[in-house]
Scaffold this motif. Structure first.
Motif, PDB file in Angstrom:
ATOM      1  N   SER A 128      -4.815   6.751  -1.699  1.00 57.40           N
ATOM      2  CA  SER A 128      -4.175   5.576  -1.116  1.00 57.40           C
ATOM      3  C   SER A 128      -4.556   4.369  -1.948  1.00 57.40           C
ATOM      4  O   SER A 128      -5.721   4.205  -2.308  1.00 57.40           O
ATOM      5  CB  SER A 128      -4.636   5.406   0.333  1.00 57.40           C
ATOM      6  OG  SER A 128      -4.064   4.245   0.906  1.00 57.40           O
ATOM      7  N   GLY A 142       1.983  -0.967   4.958  1.00 60.33           N
ATOM      8  CA  GLY A 142       1.387   0.338   4.769  1.00 60.33           C
ATOM      9  C   GLY A 142       2.421   1.389   4.448  1.00 60.33           C
ATOM     10  O   GLY A 142       3.517   1.082   3.972  1.00 60.33           O
ATOM     11  N   ASP A 143       2.061   2.617   4.732  1.00 58.99           N
ATOM     12  CA  ASP A 143       2.865   3.752   4.304  1.00 58.99           C
ATOM     13  C   ASP A 143       2.499   4.926   5.198  1.00 58.99           C
ATOM     14  O   ASP A 143       1.342   5.103   5.577  1.00 58.99           O
ATOM     15  CB  ASP A 143       2.505   4.063   2.839  1.00 58.99           C
ATOM     16  CG  ASP A 143       3.393   5.109   2.190  1.00 58.99           C
ATOM     17  OD1 ASP A 143       4.514   5.327   2.681  1.00 58.99           O
ATOM     18  OD2 ASP A 143       2.966   5.700   1.180  1.00 58.99           O
ATOM     19  N   LEU A 202      -3.632  -3.460   5.909  1.00 59.91           N
ATOM     20  CA  LEU A 202      -2.618  -2.486   5.507  1.00 59.91           C
ATOM     21  C   LEU A 202      -3.192  -1.103   5.774  1.00 59.91           C
ATOM     22  O   LEU A 202      -4.402  -0.885   5.633  1.00 59.91           O
ATOM     23  CB  LEU A 202      -2.265  -2.623   4.033  1.00 59.91           C
ATOM     24  CG  LEU A 202      -1.643  -3.966   3.637  1.00 59.91           C
ATOM     25  CD1 LEU A 202      -2.715  -4.904   3.116  1.00 59.91           C
ATOM     26  CD2 LEU A 202      -0.563  -3.782   2.587  1.00 59.91           C
ATOM     27  N   THR A 259      -7.008  -0.950   4.536  1.00 60.37           N
ATOM     28  CA  THR A 259      -7.492  -2.064   3.725  1.00 60.37           C
ATOM     29  C   THR A 259      -7.427  -3.321   4.574  1.00 60.37           C
ATOM     30  O   THR A 259      -6.374  -3.631   5.130  1.00 60.37           O
ATOM     31  CB  THR A 259      -6.617  -2.256   2.470  1.00 60.37           C
ATOM     32  OG1 THR A 259      -6.668  -1.068   1.683  1.00 60.37           O
ATOM     33  CG2 THR A 259      -7.121  -3.428   1.634  1.00 60.37           C
ATOM     34  N   ALA A 282     -11.812  -1.547   1.858  1.00 60.67           N
ATOM     35  CA  ALA A 282     -10.988  -0.395   2.211  1.00 60.67           C
ATOM     36  C   ALA A 282     -11.886   0.788   2.571  1.00 60.67           C
ATOM     37  O   ALA A 282     -12.909   1.017   1.917  1.00 60.67           O
ATOM     38  CB  ALA A 282     -10.067  -0.006   1.046  1.00 60.67           C
ATOM     39  N   SER A 307      -6.259   5.652   5.776  1.00 59.11           N
ATOM     40  CA  SER A 307      -6.882   4.688   4.877  1.00 59.11           C
ATOM     41  C   SER A 307      -6.484   3.300   5.332  1.00 59.11           C
ATOM     42  O   SER A 307      -5.306   3.053   5.649  1.00 59.11           O
ATOM     43  CB  SER A 307      -6.430   4.937   3.433  1.00 59.11           C
ATOM     44  OG  SER A 307      -6.997   3.965   2.566  1.00 59.11           O
ATOM     45  N   LEU A 359      -8.056  -7.478   4.986  1.00 55.05           N
ATOM     46  CA  LEU A 359      -8.164  -8.754   4.288  1.00 55.05           C
ATOM     47  C   LEU A 359      -8.827  -9.772   5.204  1.00 55.05           C
ATOM     48  O   LEU A 359      -8.414  -9.940   6.347  1.00 55.05           O
ATOM     49  CB  LEU A 359      -6.778  -9.274   3.893  1.00 55.05           C
ATOM     50  CG  LEU A 359      -5.841  -8.341   3.128  1.00 55.05           C
ATOM     51  CD1 LEU A 359      -4.573  -9.092   2.724  1.00 55.05           C
ATOM     52  CD2 LEU A 359      -6.517  -7.786   1.900  1.00 55.05           C
ATOM     53  N   THR A 419      -3.970   0.090  -2.407  1.00 56.46           N
ATOM     54  CA  THR A 419      -3.469  -1.210  -1.940  1.00 56.46           C
ATOM     55  C   THR A 419      -3.518  -2.175  -3.110  1.00 56.46           C
ATOM     56  O   THR A 419      -4.568  -2.330  -3.741  1.00 56.46           O
ATOM     57  CB  THR A 419      -4.342  -1.749  -0.791  1.00 56.46           C
ATOM     58  OG1 THR A 419      -4.319  -0.835   0.298  1.00 56.46           O
ATOM     59  CG2 THR A 419      -3.821  -3.111  -0.322  1.00 56.46           C
ATOM     60  N   LEU A 471      -7.317  -1.966  -4.449  1.00 56.69           N
ATOM     61  CA  LEU A 471      -8.336  -1.156  -3.785  1.00 56.69           C
ATOM     62  C   LEU A 471      -7.769   0.244  -3.635  1.00 56.69           C
ATOM     63  O   LEU A 471      -6.570   0.419  -3.440  1.00 56.69           O
ATOM     64  CB  LEU A 471      -8.684  -1.709  -2.404  1.00 56.69           C
ATOM     65  CG  LEU A 471      -9.278  -3.121  -2.408  1.00 56.69           C
ATOM     66  CD1 LEU A 471      -8.200  -4.153  -2.161  1.00 56.69           C
ATOM     67  CD2 LEU A 471     -10.382  -3.253  -1.381  1.00 56.69           C
ATOM     68  N   THR A 507      -8.562   4.330  -2.019  1.00 57.91           N
ATOM     69  CA  THR A 507      -9.389   5.332  -1.356  1.00 57.91           C
ATOM     70  C   THR A 507      -8.953   6.704  -1.834  1.00 57.91           C
ATOM     71  O   THR A 507      -7.766   6.957  -2.040  1.00 57.91           O
ATOM     72  CB  THR A 507      -9.309   5.250   0.185  1.00 57.91           C
ATOM     73  OG1 THR A 507      -7.987   5.543   0.608  1.00 57.91           O
ATOM     74  CG2 THR A 507      -9.701   3.868   0.684  1.00 57.91           C
ATOM     75  N   LEU A 552      -0.216  -5.799   8.253  1.00 56.78           N
ATOM     76  CA  LEU A 552       0.550  -6.425   7.177  1.00 56.78           C
ATOM     77  C   LEU A 552       1.479  -5.444   6.477  1.00 56.78           C
ATOM     78  O   LEU A 552       2.463  -5.853   5.867  1.00 56.78           O
ATOM     79  CB  LEU A 552      -0.402  -7.019   6.129  1.00 56.78           C
ATOM     80  CG  LEU A 552      -1.085  -8.333   6.500  1.00 56.78           C
ATOM     81  CD1 LEU A 552      -2.171  -8.669   5.501  1.00 56.78           C
ATOM     82  CD2 LEU A 552      -0.050  -9.457   6.573  1.00 56.78           C
ATOM     83  N   ALA A 592       0.846  -1.198   0.000  1.00 60.11           N
ATOM     84  CA  ALA A 592       0.000   0.000   0.000  1.00 60.11           C
ATOM     85  C   ALA A 592       0.877   1.241   0.000  1.00 60.11           C
ATOM     86  O   ALA A 592       1.893   1.283   0.698  1.00 60.11           O
ATOM     87  CB  ALA A 592      -0.916   0.013   1.225  1.00 60.11           C
ATOM     88  N   ASP A 593       0.488   2.226  -0.802  1.00 58.86           N
ATOM     89  CA  ASP A 593       1.186   3.510  -0.825  1.00 58.86           C
ATOM     90  C   ASP A 593       0.177   4.637  -0.909  1.00 58.86           C
ATOM     91  O   ASP A 593      -0.858   4.511  -1.560  1.00 58.86           O
ATOM     92  CB  ASP A 593       2.133   3.588  -2.030  1.00 58.86           C
ATOM     93  CG  ASP A 593       3.513   3.018  -1.714  1.00 58.86           C
ATOM     94  OD1 ASP A 593       4.139   3.486  -0.748  1.00 58.86           O
ATOM     95  OD2 ASP A 593       3.940   2.112  -2.435  1.00 58.86           O
ATOM     96  N   ALA A 594       0.510   5.731  -0.276  1.00 61.26           N
ATOM     97  CA  ALA A 594      -0.329   6.923  -0.307  1.00 61.26           C
ATOM     98  C   ALA A 594       0.376   8.026  -1.080  1.00 61.26           C
ATOM     99  O   ALA A 594       1.610   8.090  -1.108  1.00 61.26           O
ATOM    100  CB  ALA A 594      -0.638   7.391   1.113  1.00 61.26           C
ATOM    101  N   GLY A 597     -12.979   0.073  -2.828  1.00 59.58           N
ATOM    102  CA  GLY A 597     -12.405   1.278  -2.259  1.00 59.58           C
ATOM    103  C   GLY A 597     -13.446   2.174  -1.658  1.00 59.58           C
ATOM    104  O   GLY A 597     -14.537   1.733  -1.280  1.00 59.58           O
ATOM    105  N   ASP A 598     -13.099   3.437  -1.574  1.00 55.49           N
ATOM    106  CA  ASP A 598     -13.912   4.390  -0.834  1.00 55.49           C
ATOM    107  C   ASP A 598     -13.570   5.781  -1.362  1.00 55.49           C
ATOM    108  O   ASP A 598     -12.416   6.070  -1.673  1.00 55.49           O
ATOM    109  CB  ASP A 598     -13.549   4.281   0.660  1.00 55.49           C
ATOM    110  CG  ASP A 598     -14.449   5.081   1.584  1.00 55.49           C
ATOM    111  OD1 ASP A 598     -15.585   5.399   1.179  1.00 55.49           O
ATOM    112  OD2 ASP A 598     -14.019   5.377   2.715  1.00 55.49           O
ATOM    113  N   THR A 658      -2.480   3.280   5.399  1.00 51.58           N
ATOM    114  CA  THR A 658      -1.669   4.438   5.055  1.00 51.58           C
ATOM    115  C   THR A 658      -2.129   5.619   5.912  1.00 51.58           C
ATOM    116  O   THR A 658      -3.319   5.787   6.181  1.00 51.58           O
ATOM    117  CB  THR A 658      -1.754   4.811   3.567  1.00 51.58           C
ATOM    118  OG1 THR A 658      -3.084   5.190   3.233  1.00 51.58           O
ATOM    119  CG2 THR A 658      -1.345   3.638   2.675  1.00 51.58           C
TER     120      THR A 658
END
Lengths: 302, 302
Positions: free
Chosen positions: A116, B104-105, B69, B118, B28, B116, B120, A118, A69, A71, B102, A28-30, A104-105, B71
């Motif tokens: 964001s 993230g960022d 995950l 997500t 998410a 944000s 699982l 994932t 996914l 957001t 798990l 995941a990255d934002a 997502g959202d 962010t």
């Protein structure tokens, strides 16, 4: 944009069934407007960069991407045309990289556009490329050219000319090295993608693997556009981020030559140094054989 | 906070292997300071709410949660103590709901704190609860009590008194109905969690299933604290969000009684109406037998 598992985005969650016998790889990255991209960047390129920085993480694990996914926290006055452009960018890259939207959202924010993502991928169990497997004596390889992303940011902010548009293009639209990552399974003893900058990210592998690294600045592959910027920009190439090339370790007994496997015809990978026994430090040998010193931020100074 | 698949958060991505023979369920949600929570809310409760709104989505699918995950885009001046409180809240709920981090960022933002997550989870293949299975004649059930979350928001903004603290507690700390959701696999013909408000979310099931719905306002279960707020707040209870109870359809021939399965000793589920043939509209019969009318936002007006 939604794939079959997204249930038309009308349920509380989405369903994704990995292919049998595969492990899931997730990242995941934002990205925030004004921090990771410029607010007036084209929305399709923002979307594609968001997807691609995550695809690059999946590539660095030697994995195959499947779905994502996302957001979105968007200012209320974000025009419909912006969203249309953003969706068009996602659609283009979904087709290029065979991934689909899983869910997502979307929400409003009084602040800057904040994204964001994932990404879900899969890999053969136990085959994922890790950062902690480099050993003293392993060769240090990088794909493509280094520094174009950092110089492209300098172009975007008006600090550097870019007559061919190559640097700005590389900054805005990274190329995730998915094919190369999958080829490196069974070859690379460690791998990661270069997002923070070559020297800093090499330090990540050193710390995870418990080894040092020694690279030659003259061996680091630069694009013609980066060469044209001149030696004053070399430190930015070595220390700047946004390359999204793969940085990987290969045991010398494999006689790895990067002879095209996982790379396009006009692309290459280059050995730039080797891992060494000792503390987890990165030593950079300058163009004239002198050591280069790095400050804490990973940027190089002569 | 990191679980085994997180690879100590030192790699480009994390590895997650679903238990054999299970489908993955993914969701998410984003939360923005000043939109979804108040900036000075306790950080542990912000963290737990973020995790729980996603757990509620997994519950609504009848699935079992595994990992997440996250962010975080945080203002640069966010104090370390805030992050410590936030992490403590995550740790508490990780223990309560058997989930682990798990990956993230974390990034900075010039805007409000933007989160944000997500999540699982897994479910038996084909068993996930969907919104599209309700049929005319199916009973409409809700778990717990309705409206506490919306009234809790009114308490938080100083519009309503809350002598027992029950309403504010329900607004800040939803209870994802994970046990109930798993019990409802094979029983409920449709299900979702109530996040936008009972009437609006019931409309979502109606549109997905192609049926209408008819509910009795007097049958909607209210907590003693919501009862004490008085009839002027009934429309807020029916139309307000943040309940995170389950709303589900059950075929009458199952003679479902919600006799405790999936609910704690002091909790219950209540039948509030039935799905009917016809256009996908929600008809609410008021306390005195009169129809209640809804505006576009899903809020009820007498």
């Amino acid at each position: 944009l939604a794939g079959p598992g997204a249930l038309a985005l009308e349920d509380d969650a989405s369903i994704f069934t990995p292919p049998p016998g595969r492990e899931l790889v997730v990242t995941a990255d934002a990205m925030v407007a004004g921090v990771h991209f410029l607010t007036d960047d084209p929305p399709d390129l923002i979307a594609r960069k968001l997807l691609r920085v995550n695809l690059s993480d999946i590539a660095a694990m030697g994995a195959l991407p499947h779905g994502y996914l996302m957001t979105i926290a968007a200012p209320r006055d974000t025009p419909d045309a912006w969203f249309a452009g953003f969706a068009a960018g996602l659609a283009a890259d979904q087709a290029e990289f065979s991934v689909t939207l899983l869910g997502g959202d979307t929400t409003s924010t009084p602040g800057p556009l904040t994204l964001s993502l994932t990404l879900l991928g899969t890999v053969t169990p136990g085959a994922a490329l890790r950062r902690n497997g480099a050993r003293a004596g392993d060769e240090i390889w990088v794909s493509g050219t280094i520094g174009d992303g950092a110089l492209g940011l300098a172009v975007a902010t008006g600090m550097l000319a870019d007559p061919t548009g190559h640097l700005l293009g590389r900054y805005r639209l990274p190329r995730p090295r998915l094919a190369l990552g999958q080829v490196l399974v069974g070859i690379a003893s460690a791998a990661m993608d270069i997002s923070d900058g070559l020297v800093q990210d090499l330090g990540h592998i050193c710390r995870a693997s418990g080894v040092g690294a020694r690279i030659s600045a003259a061996a680091v592959p630069l694009s013609p556009a980066a060469e044209a910027a001149g030696p004053a920009w070399l430190a930015d190439c070595l220390g700047g981020g946004d390359d999204y090339e793969l940085l990987y370790a290969v045991p010398p007994e494999l006689n790895y030559t990067a002879a095209g496997a996982g790379l396009a015809v006009n692309e290459t990978a280059t050995v730039i140094g080797e891992f060494v026994a000792g503390p987890p430090e990165v030593k950079v040998i300058g163009p004239k054989g002198e050591p280069m010193y790095l400050d804490r931020r990973g940027w190089s100074h002569f």
